[in-house]
Design a protein around this motif. Structure first.
Motif, PDB file in Angstrom:
ATOM      1  N   PHE B 190       0.828  -1.205   0.000  1.00 23.04           N
ATOM      2  CA  PHE B 190       0.000   0.000   0.000  1.00 23.04           C
ATOM      3  C   PHE B 190       0.866   1.260   0.000  1.00 23.04           C
ATOM      4  O   PHE B 190       0.563   2.233  -0.700  1.00 23.04           O
ATOM      5  CB  PHE B 190      -0.982   0.021   1.176  1.00 23.04           C
ATOM      6  N   THR B 191       1.947   1.236   0.772  1.00 20.25           N
ATOM      7  CA  THR B 191       2.845   2.398   0.797  1.00 20.25           C
ATOM      8  C   THR B 191       3.428   2.642  -0.591  1.00 20.25           C
ATOM      9  O   THR B 191       3.502   3.793  -1.043  1.00 20.25           O
ATOM     10  CB  THR B 191       3.970   2.181   1.836  1.00 20.25           C
ATOM     11  N   GLY B 192       3.811   1.577  -1.294  1.00 20.59           N
ATOM     12  CA  GLY B 192       4.328   1.704  -2.653  1.00 20.59           C
ATOM     13  C   GLY B 192       3.292   2.300  -3.596  1.00 20.59           C
ATOM     14  O   GLY B 192       3.582   3.222  -4.362  1.00 20.59           O
ATOM     15  N   LEU B 193       2.061   1.782  -3.509  1.00 19.40           N
ATOM     16  CA  LEU B 193       0.979   2.302  -4.365  1.00 19.40           C
ATOM     17  C   LEU B 193       0.715   3.773  -4.054  1.00 19.40           C
ATOM     18  O   LEU B 193       0.470   4.577  -4.945  1.00 19.40           O
ATOM     19  CB  LEU B 193      -0.298   1.479  -4.158  1.00 19.40           C
ATOM     20  N   ARG B 194       0.771   4.111  -2.761  1.00 17.89           N
ATOM     21  CA  ARG B 194       0.560   5.504  -2.365  1.00 17.89           C
ATOM     22  C   ARG B 194       1.633   6.421  -2.962  1.00 17.89           C
ATOM     23  O   ARG B 194       1.335   7.513  -3.429  1.00 17.89           O
ATOM     24  CB  ARG B 194       0.583   5.589  -0.839  1.00 17.89           C
ATOM     25  N   HIS B 195       2.887   5.936  -2.965  1.00 19.10           N
ATOM     26  CA  HIS B 195       3.957   6.753  -3.537  1.00 19.10           C
ATOM     27  C   HIS B 195       3.764   6.929  -5.047  1.00 19.10           C
ATOM     28  O   HIS B 195       3.958   8.021  -5.573  1.00 19.10           O
ATOM     29  CB  HIS B 195       5.317   6.122  -3.232  1.00 19.10           C
ATOM     30  N   LEU B 196       3.371   5.858  -5.726  1.00 20.03           N
ATOM     31  CA  LEU B 196       3.083   5.976  -7.162  1.00 20.03           C
ATOM     32  C   LEU B 196       1.939   6.958  -7.384  1.00 20.03           C
ATOM     33  O   LEU B 196       1.986   7.807  -8.277  1.00 20.03           O
ATOM     34  CB  LEU B 196       2.703   4.612  -7.750  1.00 20.03           C
ATOM     35  N   ALA B 197       0.924   6.853  -6.545  1.00 22.04           N
ATOM     36  CA  ALA B 197      -0.239   7.734  -6.668  1.00 22.04           C
ATOM     37  C   ALA B 197       0.154   9.190  -6.385  1.00 22.04           C
ATOM     38  O   ALA B 197      -0.310  10.106  -7.064  1.00 22.04           O
ATOM     39  CB  ALA B 197      -1.351   7.278  -5.728  1.00 22.04           C
ATOM     40  N   GLN B 198       1.029   9.381  -5.388  1.00 24.60           N
ATOM     41  CA  GLN B 198       1.494  10.746  -5.089  1.00 24.60           C
ATOM     42  C   GLN B 198       2.178  11.338  -6.316  1.00 24.60           C
ATOM     43  O   GLN B 198       1.979  12.498  -6.655  1.00 24.60           O
ATOM     44  CB  GLN B 198       2.491  10.734  -3.917  1.00 24.60           C
ATOM     45  N   GLU B 199       2.990  10.527  -6.975  1.00 34.73           N
ATOM     46  CA  GLU B 199       3.685  10.991  -8.179  1.00 34.73           C
ATOM     47  C   GLU B 199       2.671  11.390  -9.249  1.00 34.73           C
ATOM     48  O   GLU B 199       2.781  12.430  -9.872  1.00 34.73           O
ATOM     49  CB  GLU B 199       4.548   9.831  -8.708  1.00 34.73           C
ATOM     50  N   PHE B 200       1.674  10.553  -9.400  1.00 35.80           N
ATOM     51  CA  PHE B 200       0.626  10.723 -10.400  1.00 35.80           C
ATOM     52  C   PHE B 200      -0.191  11.989 -10.132  1.00 35.80           C
ATOM     53  O   PHE B 200      -0.434  12.790 -11.014  1.00 35.80           O
ATOM     54  CB  PHE B 200      -0.270   9.482 -10.330  1.00 35.80           C
TER      55      PHE B 200
END
Lengths: 210, 210
Positions: B190-200
Protein backbone atom coordinates in the motif's frame (compact mmCIF):
# COMPACT_ATOMS: atom_id res chain seq x y z
CA UNK A 1 21.55 30.92 19.90
CA UNK A 2 24.51 28.91 21.21
CA UNK A 3 25.14 25.19 20.74
CA UNK A 4 23.65 24.29 24.17
CA UNK A 5 20.41 26.08 23.35
CA UNK A 6 20.27 24.57 19.85
CA UNK A 7 20.55 21.13 21.43
CA UNK A 8 17.85 21.86 24.02
CA UNK A 9 15.45 23.39 21.45
CA UNK A 10 15.78 20.53 18.97
CA UNK A 11 16.06 17.70 21.47
CA UNK A 12 19.24 16.47 19.74
CA UNK A 13 22.27 15.85 22.05
CA UNK A 14 25.27 18.20 21.60
CA UNK A 15 27.58 15.35 20.51
CA UNK A 16 25.10 14.38 17.79
CA UNK A 17 24.73 18.00 16.63
CA UNK A 18 28.53 18.21 16.31
CA UNK A 19 28.56 14.96 14.35
CA UNK A 20 25.92 16.32 11.94
CA UNK A 21 28.00 19.50 11.50
CA UNK A 22 31.11 17.46 10.66
CA UNK A 23 29.13 15.28 8.23
CA UNK A 24 27.71 18.34 6.51
CA UNK A 25 24.09 17.41 7.31
CA UNK A 26 23.75 20.66 9.28
CA UNK A 27 25.16 23.93 7.86
CA UNK A 28 27.82 25.64 10.01
CA UNK A 29 26.68 28.40 12.36
CA UNK A 30 27.81 32.01 12.14
CA UNK A 31 31.23 32.14 13.81
CA UNK A 32 31.32 34.74 16.65
CA UNK A 33 34.76 33.86 18.13
CA UNK A 34 37.45 31.24 17.36
CA UNK A 35 35.54 28.57 19.26
CA UNK A 36 31.97 29.80 19.34
CA UNK A 37 29.23 30.01 16.75
CA UNK A 38 25.69 31.32 16.65
CA UNK A 39 22.82 29.21 15.34
CA UNK A 40 19.40 30.22 14.08
CA UNK A 41 15.83 28.90 14.02
CA UNK A 42 16.68 27.36 10.63
CA UNK A 43 19.25 25.15 12.38
CA UNK A 44 16.63 24.00 14.91
CA UNK A 45 14.23 23.12 12.09
CA UNK A 46 16.92 21.28 10.15
CA UNK A 47 17.76 19.19 13.25
CA UNK A 48 14.09 18.35 13.76
CA UNK A 49 13.87 17.27 10.14
CA UNK A 50 16.90 14.99 10.52
CA UNK A 51 15.31 13.53 13.66
CA UNK A 52 12.03 12.90 11.82
CA UNK A 53 13.84 11.20 8.93
CA UNK A 54 15.97 8.95 11.17
CA UNK A 55 13.78 8.24 14.21
CA UNK A 56 10.35 8.13 12.59
CA UNK A 57 11.22 7.42 8.95
CA UNK A 58 13.89 4.89 9.89
CA UNK A 59 16.28 6.23 7.21
CA UNK A 60 20.03 5.56 7.52
CA UNK A 61 22.19 8.73 7.70
CA UNK A 62 23.43 8.26 4.11
CA UNK A 63 19.83 8.48 2.88
CA UNK A 64 19.16 11.48 5.12
CA UNK A 65 22.16 13.16 3.46
CA UNK A 66 20.75 12.43 0.00
CA UNK A 67 17.33 13.81 0.97
CA UNK A 68 18.81 16.99 2.49
CA UNK A 69 21.02 17.56 -0.59
CA UNK A 70 17.92 17.23 -2.77
CA UNK A 71 16.18 19.85 -0.61
CA UNK A 72 19.15 22.21 -0.80
CA UNK A 73 19.63 21.75 -4.54
CA UNK A 74 17.71 23.87 -6.94
CA UNK A 75 15.08 21.28 -7.81
CA UNK A 76 11.34 21.56 -8.17
CA UNK A 77 9.21 20.17 -5.33
CA UNK A 78 8.15 17.31 -7.59
CA UNK A 79 11.75 16.30 -8.35
CA UNK A 80 12.67 16.58 -4.68
CA UNK A 81 9.83 14.27 -3.70
CA UNK A 82 11.11 11.78 -6.25
CA UNK A 83 14.45 11.65 -4.43
CA UNK A 84 12.67 11.29 -1.07
CA UNK A 85 10.66 8.34 -2.38
CA UNK A 86 13.77 6.64 -3.80
CA UNK A 87 15.55 6.91 -0.46
CA UNK A 88 12.51 5.70 1.49
CA UNK A 89 12.15 2.70 -0.81
CA UNK A 90 15.74 1.50 -0.30
CA UNK A 91 17.15 -1.61 -1.96
CA UNK A 92 14.45 -4.12 -2.94
CA UNK A 93 14.75 -7.60 -1.34
CA UNK A 94 15.73 -10.60 -3.51
CA UNK A 95 12.90 -12.76 -4.90
CA UNK A 96 12.76 -15.63 -7.40
CA UNK A 97 12.78 -14.56 -11.08
CA UNK A 98 9.45 -16.37 -11.74
CA UNK A 99 7.63 -14.63 -8.88
CA UNK A 100 9.18 -11.28 -9.86
CA UNK A 101 8.05 -11.75 -13.46
CA UNK A 102 4.51 -12.59 -12.32
CA UNK A 103 4.35 -9.57 -9.97
CA UNK A 104 5.83 -7.27 -12.59
CA UNK A 105 3.16 -8.36 -15.07
CA UNK A 106 0.32 -7.70 -12.55
CA UNK A 107 1.64 -4.22 -11.86
CA UNK A 108 2.22 -3.45 -15.53
CA UNK A 109 -1.44 -4.29 -16.18
CA UNK A 110 -2.46 -2.08 -13.26
CA UNK A 111 -0.40 0.79 -14.66
CA UNK A 112 -1.97 0.30 -18.07
CA UNK A 113 -5.54 0.28 -16.68
CA UNK A 114 -4.99 3.45 -14.66
CA UNK A 115 -2.97 5.35 -17.21
CA UNK A 116 0.26 5.84 -15.33
CA UNK A 117 3.63 5.57 -16.94
CA UNK A 118 5.53 2.33 -16.32
CA UNK A 119 9.02 3.38 -15.24
CA UNK A 120 10.28 -0.20 -15.15
CA UNK A 121 12.19 -1.98 -12.44
CA UNK A 122 14.91 0.67 -12.20
CA UNK A 123 12.36 2.81 -10.33
CA UNK A 124 12.99 1.74 -6.74
CA UNK A 125 9.41 2.29 -5.58
CA UNK A 126 8.24 -0.06 -8.32
CA UNK A 127 11.07 -2.54 -7.69
CA UNK A 128 10.04 -2.76 -4.02
CA UNK A 129 6.39 -3.09 -4.92
CA UNK A 130 7.24 -5.93 -7.31
CA UNK A 131 9.34 -7.66 -4.61
CA UNK A 132 6.56 -7.40 -1.99
CA UNK A 133 3.92 -8.76 -4.37
CA UNK A 134 6.30 -11.50 -5.57
CA UNK A 135 6.84 -12.51 -1.94
CA UNK A 136 3.07 -12.83 -1.43
CA UNK A 137 3.02 -15.08 -4.52
CA UNK A 138 5.90 -17.21 -3.20
CA UNK A 139 3.93 -17.70 0.02
CA UNK A 140 0.88 -18.84 -1.96
CA UNK A 141 -1.12 -15.70 -1.21
CA UNK A 142 -1.33 -14.39 -4.76
CA UNK A 143 -5.04 -13.64 -4.22
CA UNK A 144 -3.84 -10.31 -2.82
CA UNK A 145 -3.13 -9.28 -6.43
CA UNK A 146 -6.83 -9.65 -7.33
CA UNK A 147 -7.54 -6.60 -5.19
CA UNK A 148 -4.78 -4.38 -6.58
CA UNK A 149 -7.26 -2.10 -8.39
CA UNK A 150 -9.19 -1.51 -5.19
CA UNK A 151 -6.02 -0.89 -3.19
CA UNK A 152 -4.77 1.48 -5.86
CA UNK A 153 -8.06 3.41 -5.93
CA UNK A 154 -7.75 3.93 -2.16
CA UNK A 155 -4.06 4.86 -2.50
CA UNK A 156 -5.12 7.53 -5.02
CA UNK A 157 -7.57 8.98 -2.48
CA UNK A 158 -4.85 9.02 0.18
CA UNK A 159 -2.42 10.70 -2.24
CA UNK A 160 -5.01 13.36 -3.13
CA UNK A 161 -5.36 14.09 0.57
CA UNK A 162 -1.55 14.22 0.92
CA UNK A 163 -1.29 16.74 -1.90
CA UNK A 164 -4.13 18.84 -0.45
CA UNK A 165 -2.27 19.04 2.87
CA UNK A 166 0.88 20.16 1.05
CA UNK A 167 -0.48 22.71 -1.37
CA UNK A 168 -2.01 25.86 0.04
CA UNK A 169 1.39 26.60 1.58
CA UNK A 170 3.07 29.79 0.49
CA UNK A 171 6.66 28.92 -0.41
CA UNK A 172 8.48 26.17 -2.28
CA UNK A 173 10.60 25.52 0.83
CA UNK A 174 7.56 24.92 2.99
CA UNK A 175 5.94 22.80 0.28
CA UNK A 176 9.01 20.58 -0.02
CA UNK A 177 9.20 20.23 3.74
CA UNK A 178 5.47 19.49 4.01
CA UNK A 179 5.78 16.97 1.19
CA UNK A 180 8.53 15.29 3.12
CA UNK A 181 6.43 15.29 6.28
CA UNK A 182 3.39 13.98 4.41
CA UNK A 183 5.47 11.19 2.88
CA UNK A 184 7.81 10.13 5.69
CA UNK A 185 5.52 10.75 8.66
CA UNK A 186 2.41 10.21 6.53
CA UNK A 187 3.49 6.62 5.76
CA UNK A 188 3.83 5.90 9.46
CA UNK A 189 0.61 7.64 10.37
CA UNK A 190 -1.44 5.91 7.71
CA UNK A 191 0.09 2.51 8.49
CA UNK A 192 -0.73 3.05 12.18
CA UNK A 193 -4.32 4.04 11.38
CA UNK A 194 -4.64 1.00 9.12
CA UNK A 195 -3.48 -1.28 11.94
CA UNK A 196 -6.00 0.27 14.33
CA UNK A 197 -8.67 -0.11 11.67
CA UNK A 198 -7.67 -3.76 11.09
CA UNK A 199 -8.14 -4.39 14.80
CA UNK A 200 -11.50 -2.65 14.71
CA UNK A 201 -12.77 -4.44 11.58
CA UNK A 202 -11.46 -7.90 12.41
CA UNK A 203 -12.24 -8.28 16.10
CA UNK A 204 -15.25 -10.57 15.72
CA UNK A 205 -14.79 -11.59 12.14
CA UNK A 206 -11.35 -13.21 12.14
CA UNK A 207 -11.87 -15.66 14.99
CA UNK A 208 -15.18 -16.85 13.61
CA UNK A 209 -14.12 -17.26 10.00
CA UNK A 210 -13.53 -20.92 9.08
CA UNK B 1 13.70 -33.39 1.08
CA UNK B 2 17.34 -32.89 2.16
CA UNK B 3 18.91 -29.67 3.42
CA UNK B 4 20.32 -28.74 -0.02
CA UNK B 5 16.90 -29.00 -1.62
CA UNK B 6 15.25 -27.11 1.24
CA UNK B 7 17.74 -24.30 0.65
CA UNK B 8 17.16 -24.27 -3.12
CA UNK B 9 13.36 -24.38 -2.80
CA UNK B 10 13.17 -21.58 -0.25
CA UNK B 11 15.98 -19.44 -1.65
CA UNK B 12 17.59 -19.31 1.82
CA UNK B 13 21.33 -20.23 1.97
CA UNK B 14 22.23 -23.47 3.82
CA UNK B 15 24.24 -21.61 6.50
CA UNK B 16 21.24 -19.38 7.22
CA UNK B 17 18.89 -22.38 7.38
CA UNK B 18 21.23 -24.00 9.94
CA UNK B 19 21.29 -20.79 11.94
CA UNK B 20 17.48 -20.65 12.01
CA UNK B 21 17.41 -24.29 13.17
CA UNK B 22 19.84 -23.52 16.03
CA UNK B 23 17.84 -20.43 16.99
CA UNK B 24 14.60 -22.43 17.04
CA UNK B 25 12.98 -20.29 14.32
CA UNK B 26 12.68 -23.39 12.14
CA UNK B 27 11.53 -26.73 13.65
CA UNK B 28 14.01 -29.61 13.36
CA UNK B 29 13.58 -32.03 10.44
CA UNK B 30 12.84 -35.71 10.81
CA UNK B 31 16.17 -37.40 11.58
CA UNK B 32 16.99 -40.19 9.08
CA UNK B 33 20.60 -40.90 10.15
CA UNK B 34 22.98 -39.43 12.79
CA UNK B 35 23.86 -36.55 10.48
CA UNK B 36 20.97 -36.30 8.07
CA UNK B 37 17.42 -35.09 8.38
CA UNK B 38 14.42 -34.90 6.09
CA UNK B 39 12.45 -31.68 5.65
CA UNK B 40 8.93 -31.11 4.38
CA UNK B 41 6.94 -28.51 2.43
CA UNK B 42 6.04 -26.97 5.82
CA UNK B 43 9.74 -26.17 6.32
CA UNK B 44 9.92 -24.47 2.92
CA UNK B 45 6.86 -22.37 3.75
CA UNK B 46 8.27 -21.45 7.18
CA UNK B 47 11.53 -20.29 5.58
CA UNK B 48 9.64 -18.18 3.04
CA UNK B 49 7.69 -16.63 5.89
CA UNK B 50 10.90 -15.76 7.77
CA UNK B 51 12.28 -14.25 4.55
CA UNK B 52 9.13 -12.15 4.07
CA UNK B 53 9.27 -10.90 7.67
CA UNK B 54 12.97 -9.98 7.54
CA UNK B 55 13.60 -8.90 3.92
CA UNK B 56 10.28 -7.24 3.11
CA UNK B 57 8.92 -6.44 6.59
CA UNK B 58 12.33 -5.31 7.84
CA UNK B 59 11.81 -7.07 11.19
CA UNK B 60 14.86 -7.94 13.33
CA UNK B 61 15.24 -11.68 14.07
CA UNK B 62 14.08 -11.26 17.68
CA UNK B 63 10.76 -9.89 16.41
CA UNK B 64 10.51 -12.68 13.85
CA UNK B 65 10.91 -15.13 16.74
CA UNK B 66 8.11 -13.44 18.67
CA UNK B 67 5.81 -13.51 15.63
CA UNK B 68 6.53 -17.19 14.92
CA UNK B 69 5.96 -18.13 18.58
CA UNK B 70 2.62 -16.34 18.44
CA UNK B 71 1.71 -18.35 15.32
CA UNK B 72 2.75 -21.63 16.96
CA UNK B 73 0.97 -20.87 20.23
CA UNK B 74 -2.63 -21.74 20.62
CA UNK B 75 -3.98 -18.25 20.04
CA UNK B 76 -6.91 -17.01 18.01
CA UNK B 77 -6.12 -15.29 14.67
CA UNK B 78 -7.13 -11.97 16.21
CA UNK B 79 -4.71 -12.34 19.13
CA UNK B 80 -1.94 -13.45 16.80
CA UNK B 81 -2.42 -10.39 14.61
CA UNK B 82 -2.14 -8.25 17.75
CA UNK B 83 1.34 -9.68 18.38
CA UNK B 84 2.32 -9.12 14.73
CA UNK B 85 1.25 -5.47 14.94
CA UNK B 86 3.20 -4.93 18.19
CA UNK B 87 6.37 -6.32 16.62
CA UNK B 88 5.92 -4.32 13.41
CA UNK B 89 5.42 -1.13 15.41
CA UNK B 90 8.66 -1.48 17.39
CA UNK B 91 9.82 1.04 19.97
CA UNK B 92 8.32 4.51 19.42
CA UNK B 93 10.86 7.34 18.86
CA UNK B 94 11.35 9.99 21.55
CA UNK B 95 9.37 13.25 21.20
CA UNK B 96 8.87 16.27 23.45
CA UNK B 97 6.22 15.79 26.17
CA UNK B 98 4.23 18.82 24.92
CA UNK B 99 4.03 17.54 21.33
CA UNK B 100 3.21 14.02 22.57
CA UNK B 101 0.41 15.40 24.76
CA UNK B 102 -1.00 17.38 21.83
CA UNK B 103 -0.85 14.36 19.46
CA UNK B 104 -2.31 12.06 22.08
CA UNK B 105 -5.26 14.43 22.54
CA UNK B 106 -5.93 14.59 18.75
CA UNK B 107 -5.94 10.78 18.52
CA UNK B 108 -8.07 10.37 21.63
CA UNK B 109 -10.67 12.64 20.02
CA UNK B 110 -10.46 10.61 16.82
CA UNK B 111 -10.99 7.37 18.78
CA UNK B 112 -13.96 8.92 20.55
CA UNK B 113 -15.57 10.11 17.29
CA UNK B 114 -15.17 6.73 15.61
CA UNK B 115 -16.08 4.56 18.56
CA UNK B 116 -12.86 2.63 19.00
CA UNK B 117 -11.45 1.82 22.38
CA UNK B 118 -8.49 3.94 23.50
CA UNK B 119 -5.83 1.49 24.67
CA UNK B 120 -3.54 4.26 25.85
CA UNK B 121 0.14 4.77 25.14
CA UNK B 122 1.15 1.26 26.24
CA UNK B 123 -0.30 0.05 22.93
CA UNK B 124 2.75 0.26 20.65
CA UNK B 125 0.76 0.98 17.49
CA UNK B 126 -0.82 3.96 19.24
CA UNK B 127 2.48 5.04 20.82
CA UNK B 128 4.10 5.11 17.36
CA UNK B 129 1.15 6.95 15.88
CA UNK B 130 1.37 9.54 18.65
CA UNK B 131 5.14 9.93 18.07
CA UNK B 132 4.71 10.40 14.30
CA UNK B 133 1.96 12.99 14.73
CA UNK B 134 3.93 14.74 17.49
CA UNK B 135 6.92 14.96 15.14
CA UNK B 136 4.75 16.64 12.49
CA UNK B 137 3.68 19.13 15.17
CA UNK B 138 7.31 19.79 16.20
CA UNK B 139 8.10 20.54 12.56
CA UNK B 140 5.23 23.04 12.39
CA UNK B 141 3.10 20.83 10.13
CA UNK B 142 0.29 20.22 12.62
CA UNK B 143 -2.23 20.88 9.82
CA UNK B 144 -1.84 17.20 9.01
CA UNK B 145 -3.96 16.49 12.10
CA UNK B 146 -6.93 18.38 10.58
CA UNK B 147 -7.28 15.57 8.05
CA UNK B 148 -7.09 12.66 10.52
CA UNK B 149 -10.77 11.79 10.10
CA UNK B 150 -10.39 11.56 6.33
CA UNK B 151 -7.21 9.50 6.63
CA UNK B 152 -8.89 7.22 9.15
CA UNK B 153 -11.95 6.73 6.93
CA UNK B 154 -9.64 5.62 4.10
CA UNK B 155 -7.65 3.40 6.50
CA UNK B 156 -10.95 1.71 7.45
CA UNK B 157 -11.66 0.99 3.77
CA UNK B 158 -8.16 -0.48 3.34
CA UNK B 159 -8.61 -2.61 6.48
CA UNK B 160 -11.97 -3.89 5.22
CA UNK B 161 -10.23 -4.95 2.01
CA UNK B 162 -7.43 -6.60 4.07
CA UNK B 163 -9.96 -8.60 6.06
CA UNK B 164 -11.84 -9.61 2.90
CA UNK B 165 -8.62 -10.99 1.43
CA UNK B 166 -7.98 -12.97 4.61
CA UNK B 167 -11.39 -14.42 5.31
CA UNK B 168 -12.80 -16.93 2.84
CA UNK B 169 -9.78 -19.10 3.62
CA UNK B 170 -10.51 -22.52 5.04
CA UNK B 171 -8.25 -22.98 8.05
CA UNK B 172 -7.08 -20.92 11.02
CA UNK B 173 -3.46 -21.57 10.00
CA UNK B 174 -4.00 -20.16 6.53
CA UNK B 175 -5.96 -17.23 7.95
CA UNK B 176 -3.17 -16.35 10.37
CA UNK B 177 -0.60 -16.62 7.60
CA UNK B 178 -2.72 -14.54 5.21
CA UNK B 179 -3.26 -11.97 7.96
CA UNK B 180 0.47 -11.75 8.38
CA UNK B 181 0.96 -11.39 4.62
CA UNK B 182 -1.79 -8.76 4.39
CA UNK B 183 -0.21 -6.81 7.25
CA UNK B 184 3.54 -7.14 6.65
CA UNK B 185 3.53 -7.24 2.84
CA UNK B 186 0.29 -5.24 2.67
CA UNK B 187 1.95 -2.29 4.44
CA UNK B 188 4.74 -2.27 1.85
CA UNK B 189 2.39 -2.75 -1.07
CA UNK B 190 0.00 0.00 0.00
CA UNK B 191 2.84 2.40 0.80
CA UNK B 192 4.33 1.70 -2.65
CA UNK B 193 0.98 2.30 -4.37
CA UNK B 194 0.56 5.50 -2.36
CA UNK B 195 3.96 6.75 -3.54
CA UNK B 196 3.08 5.98 -7.16
CA UNK B 197 -0.24 7.73 -6.67
CA UNK B 198 1.49 10.75 -5.09
CA UNK B 199 3.68 10.99 -8.18
CA UNK B 200 0.63 10.72 -10.40
CA UNK B 201 -1.46 13.27 -8.49
CA UNK B 202 1.27 15.81 -7.84
CA UNK B 203 3.14 15.95 -11.15
CA UNK B 204 1.72 19.25 -12.35
CA UNK B 205 0.23 20.50 -9.14
CA UNK B 206 3.25 20.63 -6.85
CA UNK B 207 5.57 22.67 -9.02
CA UNK B 208 2.91 25.24 -9.82
CA UNK B 209 1.59 25.67 -6.31
CA UNK B 210 2.85 28.93 -4.74
Amino acid sequence: MRMAELSAESGVPVATVKYYLREGLLPAGERTSPNQARYSAAHVQRLRLIKALTDVGGLPLASVGAVLSAIDDDRTPHETMGVVQEELAGEPPAVSPEAAEWASERLRELAHRHGWKWHGEEDRTLANLIAALATAKELGHEKLADRLDEYFALAMRVAELDVEVVTGLTSFDRIIEAGLVATVLGDRIFTGLRHLAQEFVSRDLLDRAP
